[in-house]
Design a protein around this motif. Sequence first.
Motif, PDB file in Angstrom:
ATOM      1  N   ALA A 225      20.787   4.164  11.887  1.00 44.32           N
ATOM      2  CA  ALA A 225      20.482   5.238  10.939  1.00 44.32           C
ATOM      3  C   ALA A 225      19.585   4.737   9.806  1.00 44.32           C
ATOM      4  CB  ALA A 225      21.774   5.832  10.384  1.00 44.32           C
ATOM      5  N   LEU A 228      16.172   3.684  11.100  1.00 45.70           N
ATOM      6  CA  LEU A 228      15.339   4.868  11.300  1.00 45.70           C
ATOM      7  C   LEU A 228      14.630   5.253  10.005  1.00 45.70           C
ATOM      8  CD1 LEU A 228      14.588   7.249  13.264  1.00 45.70           C
ATOM      9  CD2 LEU A 228      16.537   8.478  12.275  1.00 45.70           C
ATOM     10  N   LEU A 229      15.361   5.210   8.906  1.00 44.51           N
ATOM     11  CA  LEU A 229      14.784   5.568   7.614  1.00 44.51           C
ATOM     12  C   LEU A 229      13.704   4.577   7.176  1.00 44.51           C
ATOM     13  CD1 LEU A 229      18.095   6.538   5.789  1.00 44.51           C
ATOM     14  CD2 LEU A 229      16.254   8.110   6.379  1.00 44.51           C
ATOM     15  N   TYR A 233      10.429   6.289   8.929  1.00 46.28           N
ATOM     16  CA  TYR A 233      10.081   7.169   7.814  1.00 46.28           C
ATOM     17  C   TYR A 233       9.649   6.412   6.559  1.00 46.28           C
ATOM     18  CZ  TYR A 233      12.112  10.705  10.841  1.00 46.28           C
ATOM     19  OH  TYR A 233      12.371  11.534  11.907  1.00 46.28           O
ATOM     20  N   TYR A 285      19.840  13.691  14.479  1.00 48.32           N
ATOM     21  CA  TYR A 285      19.039  12.487  14.238  1.00 48.32           C
ATOM     22  C   TYR A 285      17.887  12.405  15.237  1.00 48.32           C
ATOM     23  CZ  TYR A 285      21.995   9.835  10.907  1.00 48.32           C
ATOM     24  OH  TYR A 285      22.659   9.383   9.790  1.00 48.32           O
ATOM     25  N   GLU A 289      12.743  15.682  13.294  1.00 45.99           N
ATOM     26  CA  GLU A 289      11.894  14.611  12.756  1.00 45.99           C
ATOM     27  C   GLU A 289      11.349  15.004  11.387  1.00 45.99           C
ATOM     28  OE1 GLU A 289       9.338  12.373  15.385  1.00 45.99           O
ATOM     29  OE2 GLU A 289      10.075  13.513  17.096  1.00 45.99           O
ATOM     30  N   ARG A 291      11.865  13.368   7.329  1.00 47.25           N
ATOM     31  CA  ARG A 291      12.485  12.265   6.595  1.00 47.25           C
ATOM     32  C   ARG A 291      13.590  12.722   5.651  1.00 47.25           C
ATOM     33  NH1 ARG A 291      10.157   9.862   1.687  1.00 47.25           N
ATOM     34  NH2 ARG A 291      10.013   7.910   2.860  1.00 47.25           N
ATOM     35  N   VAL A 294      16.698  13.831   7.724  1.00 47.45           N
ATOM     36  CA  VAL A 294      17.381  12.643   8.226  1.00 47.45           C
ATOM     37  C   VAL A 294      18.159  11.954   7.103  1.00 47.45           C
ATOM     38  CG1 VAL A 294      17.036  10.343   9.205  1.00 47.45           C
ATOM     39  CG2 VAL A 294      15.769  12.284  10.117  1.00 47.45           C
ATOM     40  N   LEU A 297      21.254  13.885   6.710  1.00 49.30           N
ATOM     41  CA  LEU A 297      22.160  13.605   7.825  1.00 49.30           C
ATOM     42  C   LEU A 297      22.912  12.306   7.602  1.00 49.30           C
ATOM     43  CD1 LEU A 297      19.879  14.547  10.871  1.00 49.30           C
ATOM     44  CD2 LEU A 297      21.934  15.773  10.107  1.00 49.30           C
ATOM     45  N   TYR A 298      22.240  11.325   6.993  1.00 53.92           N
ATOM     46  CA  TYR A 298      22.884  10.043   6.730  1.00 53.92           C
ATOM     47  C   TYR A 298      24.068  10.219   5.780  1.00 53.92           C
ATOM     48  CZ  TYR A 298      23.581   5.189   5.422  1.00 53.92           C
ATOM     49  OH  TYR A 298      24.146   3.965   5.198  1.00 53.92           O
ATOM     50  N   ASP A 301      26.816  12.064   7.703  1.00 59.70           N
ATOM     51  CA  ASP A 301      27.345  11.092   8.653  1.00 59.70           C
ATOM     52  C   ASP A 301      28.411  10.225   7.995  1.00 59.70           C
ATOM     53  OD1 ASP A 301      27.622   9.424  10.821  1.00 59.70           O
ATOM     54  OD2 ASP A 301      25.503   9.032  11.061  1.00 59.70           O
ATOM     55  N   THR A 355      15.047   7.587  20.071  1.00 60.77           N
ATOM     56  CA  THR A 355      16.043   8.665  20.086  1.00 60.77           C
ATOM     57  C   THR A 355      17.272   8.313  20.925  1.00 60.77           C
ATOM     58  OG1 THR A 355      15.070   9.782  22.015  1.00 60.77           O
ATOM     59  CG2 THR A 355      14.205  10.380  19.844  1.00 60.77           C
TER      60      THR A 355
END
Length: 382
Positions: A225, A228-229, A233, A285, A289, A291, A294, A297-298, A301, A355
């Motif tokens: 996670a 990904l950031l 992003y 996630y 797409e 930033r 997401v 979402l973090y 989460d 993904t």
Amino acid sequence: MKNTSVFRSPMYKFLLVLSIATALGFQGWRTLFNNFAVDEIGLNGFDIGAIQSFREVPGFLVVTALFFLMFIKEDRFASISIIVMGIGVGLTGLFPSFWGLMMTTLIMSIGFHYYETSNQSLTLQSFSKEDSPHILARLKSVMAFTNIAIGGAIYGLTFVASYEVIYLLIGVIVVLAGVWALFQKPIEDDAVAQHKKMILKSKYWLFYVLNLLSGARRQVFVVFAVLLLVEKYDFSIKEITVLFVLNNIVSMYFNPIIARMLNKYGERKMLSFEYISLTIVFLAYALIENRWVVAGLYIIDHIFFSFSIGIKTYFQKNADPKDIAPSMAVGFTINHVVAVFLPLLGGWIWLKDWTLPFYGGAILCVISLIFAQFVKVPSLKK
């Protein structure tokens, strides 16, 4: 919570200080880790996955804590673990290479994982079945507040200090907390004596399975996670720090609510709600797409992962009191079985398609939901 006196007990004060120390150490280490690894050392997703896999090896071997508990009391073992963690964190910035980061991560992780299993064990041993969800939630909230404080401190320090200095400062504070704890005596004289050997019982099978699945899902969240950031992003260290602060403000508010809901609705309903929600989050996630979506979402989460308190309270309500310490060590080890190889495997998959780790996380949540339906606990009402 009816019994507020537990917050004045020596054990709560002991766990409070060490929880602050472990939050300071781990959150400080984690906040800086991805940017330190990518920006300073130049590591890629596979390299980071390898280090994260190696970081979980001590978690897999935490059942060896039972050997040490044959010679020292569990509270002293917890104190020494915090000191080891602090040393690992403090050394991190001094070795800016792949193998240097691997070594310091291992030291930090040994202390962190040994403390975590002791923390859970001491909490479940020392507090009643009704009080323990509130204690666990209160400590999580305190840790969230600590995470906010260290996030703010790191944000300010990044303007004037190097990674080396920040890591060293955090490590020294954590070590001092561990030294303080060595001189405390939090365990009551009439505490139930714990088994000093590994305990594996068929009646605890569901506890083992839920821990295994929880560990796998946690790795997807912890490793990929944030990666990904940072990688996809382009979140800077300051943006990541702000996100962590917001994340912990929300968690600090929700943790006491989660504890009350556990006592009101029970572990099965709460865990089911967690797994359904996390399935949606993991799919999002992979599919959305954006930033800022997401980043949101973090935070969501992280909130739902706090529901994992239910796995511990489910065990406490069904276990023999003498089994708590060894079973927490076994559960913690099982929780880390897949953690040893999953980040490495996920890092390789990440290079193929970013993904896929998140689709895998969604599948794990669905499997967890199925097993959660077997959760049953005796009523606390007399």
